[in-house]
Motif scaffolding. Structure first.
Motif, PDB file in Angstrom:
ATOM      1  N   GLY A 235       0.843   9.712  -1.507  1.00  0.00           N
ATOM      2  CA  GLY A 235       1.238  10.891  -2.265  1.00  0.00           C
ATOM      3  C   GLY A 235       1.677  10.545  -3.672  1.00  0.00           C
ATOM      4  N   ILE A 236       2.422   9.447  -3.803  1.00  0.00           N
ATOM      5  CA  ILE A 236       2.859   8.998  -5.130  1.00  0.00           C
ATOM      6  C   ILE A 236       1.657   8.608  -5.977  1.00  0.00           C
ATOM      7  CG2 ILE A 236       4.132   7.197  -6.365  1.00  0.00           C
ATOM      8  CD1 ILE A 236       6.046   7.121  -3.927  1.00  0.00           C
ATOM      9  N   ARG A 237       0.733   7.847  -5.402  1.00  0.00           N
ATOM     10  CA  ARG A 237      -0.446   7.396  -6.150  1.00  0.00           C
ATOM     11  C   ARG A 237      -1.286   8.586  -6.598  1.00  0.00           C
ATOM     12  NH1 ARG A 237      -4.192   3.147  -7.110  1.00  0.00           N
ATOM     13  NH2 ARG A 237      -5.598   4.112  -8.627  1.00  0.00           N
ATOM     14  N   ALA A 238      -1.471   9.569  -5.730  1.00  0.00           N
ATOM     15  CA  ALA A 238      -2.273  10.745  -6.094  1.00  0.00           C
ATOM     16  C   ALA A 238      -1.620  11.499  -7.247  1.00  0.00           C
ATOM     17  CB  ALA A 238      -2.446  11.654  -4.884  1.00  0.00           C
ATOM     18  N   TYR A 239      -0.305  11.596  -7.231  1.00  0.00           N
ATOM     19  CA  TYR A 239       0.379  12.314  -8.304  1.00  0.00           C
ATOM     20  C   TYR A 239       0.291  11.546  -9.614  1.00  0.00           C
ATOM     21  CZ  TYR A 239       3.726  15.383 -10.565  1.00  0.00           C
ATOM     22  OH  TYR A 239       4.309  16.291 -11.420  1.00  0.00           O
ATOM     23  N   GLU A 268       7.122  -1.163  -2.058  1.00  0.00           N
ATOM     24  CA  GLU A 268       6.207  -2.294  -2.194  1.00  0.00           C
ATOM     25  C   GLU A 268       4.755  -1.835  -2.248  1.00  0.00           C
ATOM     26  OE1 GLU A 268       7.386  -4.782   1.027  1.00  0.00           O
ATOM     27  OE2 GLU A 268       9.316  -5.259   0.097  1.00  0.00           O
ATOM     28  N   ARG A 269       4.400  -0.845  -1.445  1.00  0.00           N
ATOM     29  CA  ARG A 269       3.020  -0.339  -1.498  1.00  0.00           C
ATOM     30  C   ARG A 269       2.743   0.332  -2.833  1.00  0.00           C
ATOM     31  NH1 ARG A 269       3.881   0.847   4.048  1.00  0.00           N
ATOM     32  NH2 ARG A 269       4.443   3.007   3.606  1.00  0.00           N
ATOM     33  N   THR A 270       3.754   0.984  -3.396  1.00  0.00           N
ATOM     34  CA  THR A 270       3.583   1.589  -4.715  1.00  0.00           C
ATOM     35  C   THR A 270       3.403   0.513  -5.776  1.00  0.00           C
ATOM     36  OG1 THR A 270       4.921   3.499  -4.044  1.00  0.00           O
ATOM     37  CG2 THR A 270       4.618   3.148  -6.406  1.00  0.00           C
ATOM     38  N   ALA A 274       0.016   1.363  -7.720  1.00  0.00           N
ATOM     39  CA  ALA A 274       0.168   2.211  -8.908  1.00  0.00           C
ATOM     40  C   ALA A 274      -0.513   1.585 -10.120  1.00  0.00           C
ATOM     41  CB  ALA A 274       1.640   2.451  -9.211  1.00  0.00           C
ATOM     42  N   PRO A 275      -1.288   2.363 -10.873  1.00  0.00           N
ATOM     43  CA  PRO A 275      -1.996   1.829 -12.046  1.00  0.00           C
ATOM     44  C   PRO A 275      -1.145   1.829 -13.310  1.00  0.00           C
ATOM     45  CG  PRO A 275      -2.644   4.097 -11.690  1.00  0.00           C
ATOM     46  CD  PRO A 275      -1.671   3.761 -10.590  1.00  0.00           C
ATOM     47  N   VAL A 276       0.150   2.070 -13.165  1.00  0.00           N
ATOM     48  CA  VAL A 276       1.074   2.110 -14.306  1.00  0.00           C
ATOM     49  C   VAL A 276       2.301   1.264 -13.964  1.00  0.00           C
ATOM     50  CG1 VAL A 276       0.309   4.395 -15.048  1.00  0.00           C
ATOM     51  CG2 VAL A 276       2.220   4.196 -13.436  1.00  0.00           C
ATOM     52  N   PRO A 277       3.143   0.946 -14.954  1.00  0.00           N
ATOM     53  CA  PRO A 277       4.362   0.184 -14.659  1.00  0.00           C
ATOM     54  C   PRO A 277       5.237   0.890 -13.625  1.00  0.00           C
ATOM     55  CG  PRO A 277       3.965   0.254 -17.024  1.00  0.00           C
ATOM     56  CD  PRO A 277       2.987   1.190 -16.406  1.00  0.00           C
ATOM     57  N   VAL A 278       5.876   0.078 -12.774  1.00  0.00           N
ATOM     58  CA  VAL A 278       6.777   0.612 -11.741  1.00  0.00           C
ATOM     59  C   VAL A 278       8.152  -0.015 -11.922  1.00  0.00           C
ATOM     60  CG1 VAL A 278       7.241   0.836  -9.273  1.00  0.00           C
ATOM     61  CG2 VAL A 278       4.876   0.977 -10.112  1.00  0.00           C
TER      62      VAL A 278
END
Length: 289
Positions: A235-239, A268-270, A274-278
């Motif tokens: 859900g986080i990745r889709a957003y 950790e999965r994020t 994620a294609p951006v900084p976390v």
């Protein structure tokens, strides 16, 4: 907000690219970067050169941090350097505490075959670091800074609130929009469990409303959203992909039971996807439930 940034580096291209993004942050905040190279103690590194016994890994490390320091000076950023021996995650965490860093910034990738800044190492640093960790993937140097859109996933837990409190000052640097997101994780829910979905959705609505109110109280634009997904990380990745988020700021853990969400595995999965900084934010012990 950031005064001292700990930057682990192994001299790889990925670490160098991440450092460019970190330098933009340091220059904006007037922060000092504390450059750290960890010499891997699992490798035999002592040798004799002429009449001198030297540690080649330490020598290599000195060269790596001095080169990075020169890049910092060229950008008008103060830099301190250190080379330490030990395991990478625990050494990074200890050094960050030693220099009283308020941020660790590191690449999620490093040298092939050398366990320095490989993804799993970054995750272990996140687990041990006493301060927030900014994980930068190769390519993140192209992400605009200051950030224009910041995403804060929330489950209403102290960890999520701590992440939001860190995200708000970052967003204030350029008047960024803060997206407050709660994901209803249906991965463990059966088709007939509509009541549980409704209960989780209601809980998510309350968590988002609380976060939005906090952002707006700081004078920033807030966007609240509740998404249903088969996992929180999905859900986080889709957003992230949809509105064009520049930074994800999230707690390293969260609630358990019905309110479960920002558990370590989700963070950790994020980090991996994620294609951006976390930016991962540990919750202060006194605020834990």
């Amino acid at each position: 907000m950031f005064d001292r940034i700990c930057v682990p580096t192994d001299g790889s291209d990925a670490a160098a690219a991440a450092f460019e993004h970190t330098l933009a942050i340091a220059a904006d905040h007037g922060a000092t970067v504390h450059l750290l190279h960890v010499a891997d103690t699992t490798r035999d590194s002592v040798t004799r050169i002429g009449g001198d016994v030297v540690d080649v890994l330490e020598q290599e490390g000195e060269s790596i941090v001095e080169e990075a320091a020169a890049r910092a000076v060229d950008r008008g950023v103060d830099a301190e350097t250190a080379v330490r021996q030990g395991g990478v995650p625990e050494t990074v965490a200890a050094y960050a505490e030693e220099v009283d860093a308020d941020l660790v910034a590191m690449s999620t990738r490093g040298r092939q075959g050398v366990e320095h800044l490989v993804g799993s190492t970054t995750e272990r640093v996140v687990r041990q670091s006493p301060v927030p960790v900014l994980a930068l993937r190769p390519g993140d140097e192209a992400v605009p800074y200051p950030y224009e859109d910041v995403l804060v996933p929330t489950d209403g837990s102290p960890a999520a609130t701590a992440a939001l409190d860190r995200a708000i000052p970052i967003a204030e640097r350029a008047g960024a929009t803060v997206h407050v997101l709660s994901v209803v994780d249906t991965g463990g829910i059966g088709i007939a469990d509509h009541v549980e979905v409704d209960a989780l959705s209601e809980y998510a609505d309350d968590a988002v409303a609380e976060g939005v109110e906090r952002v707006e109280a700081a004078g920033l634009e807030a966007v609240g959203a509740v998404e249903v997904a088969s996992s929180a990380a999905r859900g986080i990745r889709a957003y992230v992909d949809d509105p064009g988020v520049d930074l994800v700021a999230m707690g390293t853990h969260g609630r358990t039971g019905v309110g479960r969400y920002l558990l370590g595995s989700v963070a950790e999965r994020t980090l991996r996807s994620a294609p951006v900084p976390v930016l991962t934010v540990p919750v202060p012990e006194e605020q834990e439930e």
